[in-house]
Design a protein around this motif. Structure first.
Motif, mmCIF file in Angstrom:
data_model
loop_
_atom_site.group_PDB
_atom_site.id
_atom_site.type_symbol
_atom_site.label_atom_id
_atom_site.label_comp_id
_atom_site.label_asym_id
_atom_site.label_seq_id
_atom_site.Cartn_x
_atom_site.Cartn_y
_atom_site.Cartn_z
ATOM 1 N N LEU A 1 0.815 -1.199 0.023
ATOM 2 C CA LEU A 1 0.087 -0.133 -0.014
ATOM 3 C C LEU A 1 0.925 1.340 -0.059
ATOM 4 C CD1 LEU A 1 -2.677 -1.077 2.774
ATOM 5 C CD2 LEU A 1 -2.644 -1.174 0.170
ATOM 6 N N GLU A 2 0.422 2.229 -0.827
ATOM 7 C CA GLU A 2 1.200 3.607 -0.873
ATOM 8 C C GLU A 2 -0.078 4.556 -0.622
ATOM 9 O OE1 GLU A 2 2.914 3.319 -4.515
ATOM 10 O OE2 GLU A 2 4.657 2.164 -3.825
ATOM 11 N N THR A 3 0.648 5.891 -0.577
ATOM 12 C CA THR A 3 -0.529 7.083 -0.438
ATOM 13 C C THR A 3 -1.310 7.062 -1.532
ATOM 14 O OG1 THR A 3 1.239 8.523 -1.020
ATOM 15 C CG2 THR A 3 1.069 8.387 1.103
ATOM 16 N N ALA A 4 -0.782 6.669 -2.863
ATOM 17 C CA ALA A 4 -1.704 6.700 -4.078
ATOM 18 C C ALA A 4 -2.418 5.675 -4.221
ATOM 19 C CB ALA A 4 -0.614 7.064 -5.097
ATOM 20 N N THR A 5 -2.443 4.649 -3.387
ATOM 21 C CA THR A 5 -3.230 3.523 -3.384
ATOM 22 C C THR A 5 -4.624 3.720 -2.984
ATOM 23 O OG1 THR A 5 -1.441 1.869 -2.909
ATOM 24 C CG2 THR A 5 -3.574 0.976 -2.786
ATOM 25 N N LYS A 6 -5.450 3.307 -3.893
ATOM 26 C CA LYS A 6 -7.042 3.381 -3.733
ATOM 27 C C LYS A 6 -7.689 1.937 -3.528
ATOM 28 C CE LYS A 6 -6.979 7.801 -5.123
ATOM 29 N NZ LYS A 6 -6.340 8.668 -3.983
ATOM 30 N N CYS A 7 -8.725 2.078 -2.557
ATOM 31 C CA CYS A 7 -9.518 0.972 -2.334
ATOM 32 C C CYS A 7 -10.961 1.256 -2.444
ATOM 33 C CB CYS A 7 -9.215 0.192 -0.998
ATOM 34 S SG CYS A 7 -10.164 -1.426 -0.809
ATOM 35 N N THR A 8 -11.700 0.753 -3.297
ATOM 36 C CA THR A 8 -13.103 1.235 -3.802
ATOM 37 C C THR A 8 -14.029 -0.230 -3.553
ATOM 38 O OG1 THR A 8 -12.620 1.101 -5.932
ATOM 39 C CG2 THR A 8 -12.491 3.125 -4.914
ATOM 40 N N ASN A 9 -15.170 -0.011 -3.206
ATOM 41 C CA ASN A 9 -16.148 -1.122 -3.567
ATOM 42 C C ASN A 9 -16.755 -1.026 -5.145
ATOM 43 O OD1 ASN A 9 -17.054 -2.228 -0.671
ATOM 44 N ND2 ASN A 9 -17.792 0.095 -0.314
ATOM 45 N N GLU A 10 -16.954 -2.221 -5.410
ATOM 46 C CA GLU A 10 -17.209 -2.447 -6.959
ATOM 47 C C GLU A 10 -18.463 -3.029 -7.242
ATOM 48 O OE1 GLU A 10 -14.936 -1.645 -9.508
ATOM 49 O OE2 GLU A 10 -13.951 -0.367 -7.977
ATOM 50 N N GLY A 11 -19.473 -3.131 -5.957
ATOM 51 C CA GLY A 11 -20.818 -3.514 -6.123
ATOM 52 C C GLY A 11 -20.633 -4.977 -6.074
ATOM 53 N N LYS A 12 -22.004 -5.416 -6.435
ATOM 54 C CA LYS A 12 -22.385 -6.816 -6.199
ATOM 55 C C LYS A 12 -22.717 -7.477 -7.309
ATOM 56 C CE LYS A 12 -24.967 -8.501 -1.822
ATOM 57 N NZ LYS A 12 -26.068 -8.603 -1.545
ATOM 58 N N LYS A 13 -22.413 -8.870 -7.635
ATOM 59 C CA LYS A 13 -22.748 -9.561 -8.921
ATOM 60 C C LYS A 13 -22.864 -10.865 -8.598
ATOM 61 C CE LYS A 13 -20.620 -7.138 -12.964
ATOM 62 N NZ LYS A 13 -19.591 -7.236 -13.885
ATOM 63 N N VAL B 1 -19.502 -9.779 -3.527
ATOM 64 C CA VAL B 1 -19.570 -8.526 -3.395
ATOM 65 C C VAL B 1 -18.088 -8.145 -3.697
ATOM 66 C CG1 VAL B 1 -19.688 -6.578 -1.597
ATOM 67 C CG2 VAL B 1 -21.141 -8.612 -1.300
ATOM 68 N N TYR B 2 -17.696 -7.236 -4.720
ATOM 69 C CA TYR B 2 -16.470 -6.955 -5.065
ATOM 70 C C TYR B 2 -15.875 -5.637 -4.454
ATOM 71 C CZ TYR B 2 -17.457 -10.709 -8.582
ATOM 72 O OH TYR B 2 -17.877 -11.838 -8.985
ATOM 73 N N PHE B 3 -14.549 -5.754 -4.580
ATOM 74 C CA PHE B 3 -13.935 -4.399 -4.119
ATOM 75 C C PHE B 3 -12.574 -4.465 -4.995
ATOM 76 C CE2 PHE B 3 -12.700 -7.368 -0.614
ATOM 77 C CZ PHE B 3 -11.306 -6.974 -0.437
ATOM 78 N N ALA B 4 -12.094 -3.398 -5.162
ATOM 79 C CA ALA B 4 -10.785 -3.296 -5.859
ATOM 80 C C ALA B 4 -9.618 -2.548 -5.173
ATOM 81 C CB ALA B 4 -11.053 -2.556 -7.143
#
Length: 185
Positions: free
Chosen positions: A59-71, A75-78
């Protein structure tokens, strides 16, 4: 840069751990892995008892973690780093939300945020700029050797190149009159 091998059992008191399913990098298959979030790294293993990690996400300060929804009930995240987007899914929405919250807190700690906020990011930048990576310096094996600088690969800028549909016509030159070389003297 060589990654230090870590045993799953050595990662005590993690911020979060548990089984998640991750999509492969070059071959897009889904594999269940044991994930451990510890400090600024997400380690993943094939089992909880592995002697070394299968991989890790730094992980770095530029790293992003987001919910990607359900399929299809998953339940996905990135986790988006500068080099790759890791697609992961949890079995429950609660588990996915906990992972996103804990990962974002770990990222906030890197930028000096302390991680005491609400957990998920709201898409705004905290004003910090990503660290510029320094080239790796190889340390000498013996005291007589001088350290050498190892070049980091630089990404070439991509240019849009237009290919003409039809080649341009080149006008034919008029034939030149033959000049009598004996006349020139």
């Amino acid at each position: 840069m060589a990654t230090k091998k870590v045993r799953a059992s050595d990662l005590t008191n993690p911020e979060k751990d548990g089984f998640l399913t991750k999509q492969g990098g070059s071959i897009k298959t889904w594999k269940k892995r044991w994930f451990v979030l510890k400090d600024d790294t997400i380690y993943y293993f094939k089992t909880q008892k592995d002697l070394e990690q299968t991989g890790e996400i730094k992980l770095e300060t530029a790293t992003k973690c987001t919910n990607e929804g359900k399929k299809k009930g998953k339940v996905y995240f990135a986790v988006q780093t500068q080099n790759r987007k890791y697609m992961i899914h949890a079995d429950t929405e609660e588990s996915a939300n906990q992972w996103v919250e804990k990962i974002n807190k770990a990222i906030e700690k890197l930028s000096g945020g302390g991680g005491n906020g609400g957990g998920t990011t709201n898409g705004t930048d905290s004003g910090s700029t990503p660290k510029k990576e320094e080239p790796e310096v190889k340390q000498p094996d013996s005291p007589k050797e001088e350290p050498t600088q190892v070049e980091t690969p630089k990404e070439e800028p991509k240019e849009d190149v237009k290919i003409p549909e039809e080649p341009e016509e080149i006008p034919e030159e008029e034939p030149k009159e033959d000049i009598d070389s004996s006349a020139i003297k």
